[in-house]
Design a protein around this motif. Structure first.
Motif, mmCIF file in Angstrom:
data_model
loop_
_atom_site.group_PDB
_atom_site.id
_atom_site.type_symbol
_atom_site.label_atom_id
_atom_site.label_comp_id
_atom_site.label_asym_id
_atom_site.label_seq_id
_atom_site.Cartn_x
_atom_site.Cartn_y
_atom_site.Cartn_z
ATOM 1 N N ARG A 1 -41.132 -10.311 -32.008
ATOM 2 C CA ARG A 1 -41.163 -11.728 -32.369
ATOM 3 C C ARG A 1 -41.771 -12.592 -31.271
ATOM 4 N NH1 ARG A 1 -35.003 -12.192 -34.881
ATOM 5 N NH2 ARG A 1 -35.390 -10.909 -36.741
ATOM 6 N N LYS B 1 -44.146 -11.709 -29.209
ATOM 7 C CA LYS B 1 -45.507 -11.307 -28.852
ATOM 8 C C LYS B 1 -46.437 -12.503 -29.009
ATOM 9 C CE LYS B 1 -48.688 -7.411 -29.737
ATOM 10 N NZ LYS B 1 -48.544 -6.782 -28.383
ATOM 11 N N GLU B 2 -47.250 -12.773 -27.990
ATOM 12 C CA GLU B 2 -48.053 -13.995 -27.962
ATOM 13 C C GLU B 2 -49.357 -13.910 -28.756
ATOM 14 O OE1 GLU B 2 -48.654 -15.141 -23.932
ATOM 15 O OE2 GLU B 2 -46.532 -15.605 -23.564
ATOM 16 N N SER B 3 -49.777 -12.734 -29.115
ATOM 17 C CA SER B 3 -51.039 -12.575 -29.865
ATOM 18 C C SER B 3 -50.988 -13.357 -31.182
ATOM 19 C CB SER B 3 -51.303 -11.100 -30.162
ATOM 20 O OG SER B 3 -51.415 -10.364 -28.969
ATOM 21 N N LYS B 4 -52.097 -14.042 -31.498
ATOM 22 C CA LYS B 4 -52.185 -14.816 -32.727
ATOM 23 C C LYS B 4 -52.598 -13.962 -33.920
ATOM 24 C CE LYS B 4 -51.318 -18.825 -30.765
ATOM 25 N NZ LYS B 4 -50.088 -19.593 -31.084
ATOM 26 N N CYS C 1 -42.010 -13.865 -36.900
ATOM 27 C CA CYS C 1 -43.088 -13.851 -35.894
ATOM 28 C C CYS C 1 -43.854 -15.172 -35.976
ATOM 29 C CB CYS C 1 -44.015 -12.662 -36.126
ATOM 30 S SG CYS C 1 -43.249 -11.076 -35.752
ATOM 31 N N ARG C 2 -43.383 -16.156 -35.249
ATOM 32 C CA ARG C 2 -43.912 -17.520 -35.335
ATOM 33 C C ARG C 2 -45.288 -17.672 -34.708
ATOM 34 N NH1 ARG C 2 -40.519 -19.711 -39.156
ATOM 35 N NH2 ARG C 2 -38.333 -19.619 -38.516
ATOM 36 N N ASN C 3 -45.669 -16.760 -33.825
ATOM 37 C CA ASN C 3 -46.979 -16.865 -33.171
ATOM 38 C C ASN C 3 -48.096 -16.228 -33.992
ATOM 39 O OD1 ASN C 3 -45.884 -18.143 -30.883
ATOM 40 N ND2 ASN C 3 -45.356 -16.170 -29.959
ATOM 41 N N THR D 1 -50.570 -15.790 -36.689
ATOM 42 C CA THR D 1 -51.214 -16.626 -37.708
ATOM 43 C C THR D 1 -52.244 -15.871 -38.538
ATOM 44 O OG1 THR D 1 -52.875 -17.374 -36.098
ATOM 45 C CG2 THR D 1 -50.880 -18.715 -36.334
#
Length: 265
Positions: free
Chosen positions: A21, A23-26, A45-47, A49
C-alpha cells in the motif's frame, strides 16, 4: 510465496498476492505469467494511478482493486471472472471489459460514483449479480454503457445492464460541430439516427444573419430562432453567422457574445 521489488506473489508467480500500500510507484505492469489477481491484492493502494493487465490473466478475485486510485483500467480478453467487490470504492472513471468476461460478482462496482463509462466488448452480455443496495452502485442514470454493434437489444433486456439509461452501441455516434465564430467550434457527440433541436440566442444588438447545415442555407427553416436538424447519419456541421442590428455588414463574433443551446428530439 516469493517477492519481487516488494510485490508478493505465489511461489509459482502465477498469482499476485499483495501489492504494498505504501509503494510510491504511480504505475505497475503485471507480469505476463500471472494468471490471477488475488483477493485484496491492490486494495487501498492510494498511490497507484495506472495499471497494465496483460493477456493471460484469467481471474480477478474479490476486492482486488478496492479503494485504489486508478482512473481507468482495461480488463484483457483472457479474464473470465471478476469476483464480488472487485472495484468497490475505487476512483475509476472508465473501465473496459474484455470479450472473455462472462461473470461479474455482486457489488463489483459498489461505491464507484466516479465511474462515467463502462465499455464492454462481449457480444453476449456478461452475467452480473444484482447489487446488495442499488443506491450504492454506479450511477446508472449518468454512466455511459458502450456495447458492441448489433447487441443493443440484448443489453437492453439483460439483467443489471438493462438498468443503464445510456446504452450506446458501437458505431452509433456521430459528431455534430457547432460553429458560431471564426476562432473555434463546439463539437457534440450525437447519436446516429436522432434529430437535434438548437435554440440560437443572439446577444443584445445582434441578430442571426445565416444558418448553414452541412453547407446548405437553412435560415428560412428557423422558427423563433430554433432549428431542428434532420436525422443524423454522418458527421455534420451547423454554422451560425451573426450581424449587428441596423448594420449591413456581417460580423464574426466570439463565443461569449452568443448562446446556442441544443437538445435531443
Amino acid at each position: 510465496f516469493t517477492s519481487v521489488e516488494g510485490v508478493l506473489y505465489s511461489k509459482d508467480k502465477k498469482t499476485i498476492v499483495w501489492y504494498p500500500r505504501g509503494k510510491e510507484s504511480k504505475s505497475f505492469t503485471v507480469p505476463e505469467n500471472v494468471k490471477e489477481i488475488g483477493a485484496y491484492a491492490f486494495s487501498l493502494c492510494r498511490n497507484l494511478t495506472s495499471i497494465i493487465l496483460p493477456e493471460g490473466i484469467e481471474k480477478i478475485k474479490n476486492s482486488a482493486f478496492g479503494a485504489v486510485a486508478l482512473s481507468s483500467v482495461v480488463i484483457p480478453n483472457s479474464v473470465k471472472e471478476i469476483e464480488y467487490n472487485a472495484f468497490d470504492e475505487s476512483s475509476l472513471m472508465s473501465i473496459t471489459l474484455g470479450e472473455g468476461v462472462t461473470n461479474l460478482g455482486k457489488d463489483v462496482f459498489k461505491f464507484c460514483f466516479s465511474l462515467k463509462e463502462i465499455k464492454i466488448t462481449a457480444k453476449t452480455p456478461p452475467n452480473c449479480e444484482l447489487p446488495t443496495e442499488p443506491r450504492d452502485d454506479v450511477d446508472k442514470n449518468t454512466c455511459m454503457l458502450y456495447v458492441p454493434q448489433g447487441t443493443l437489444s440484448a443489453y437492453r433486456s439483460a439483467p443489471y445492464w438493462k438498468d443503464f439509461k445510456n446504452i450506446i452501441e458501437e458505431g452509433s455516434l456521430v459528431s455534430l460541430s457547432i460553429k458560431h465564430a471564426e476562432n473555434g467550434s463546439v463539437k457534440l457527440l450525437a447519436k446516429r439516427g436522432e434529430e437535434y433541436t438548437w435554440v440560437i440566442e443572439p446577444s443584445t444588438g445582434w441578430k442571426i444573419s445565416t444558418v448553414l447545415f452541412n453547407g446548405v442555407d437553412v435560415t428560412n427553416d428557423l422558427s423563433e430562432n430554433t432549428y431542428k436538424t434532420p436525422e443524423l447519419s454522418a458527421d455534420s456541421e451547423l454554422n451560425v453567422v451573426f450581424e449587428k442590428e441596423n448594420n449591413n455588414s456581417v460580423n464574426s463574433v466570439n463565443s461569449s457574445d452568443v448562446k446556442v443551446y441544443g437538445y435531443s428530439g
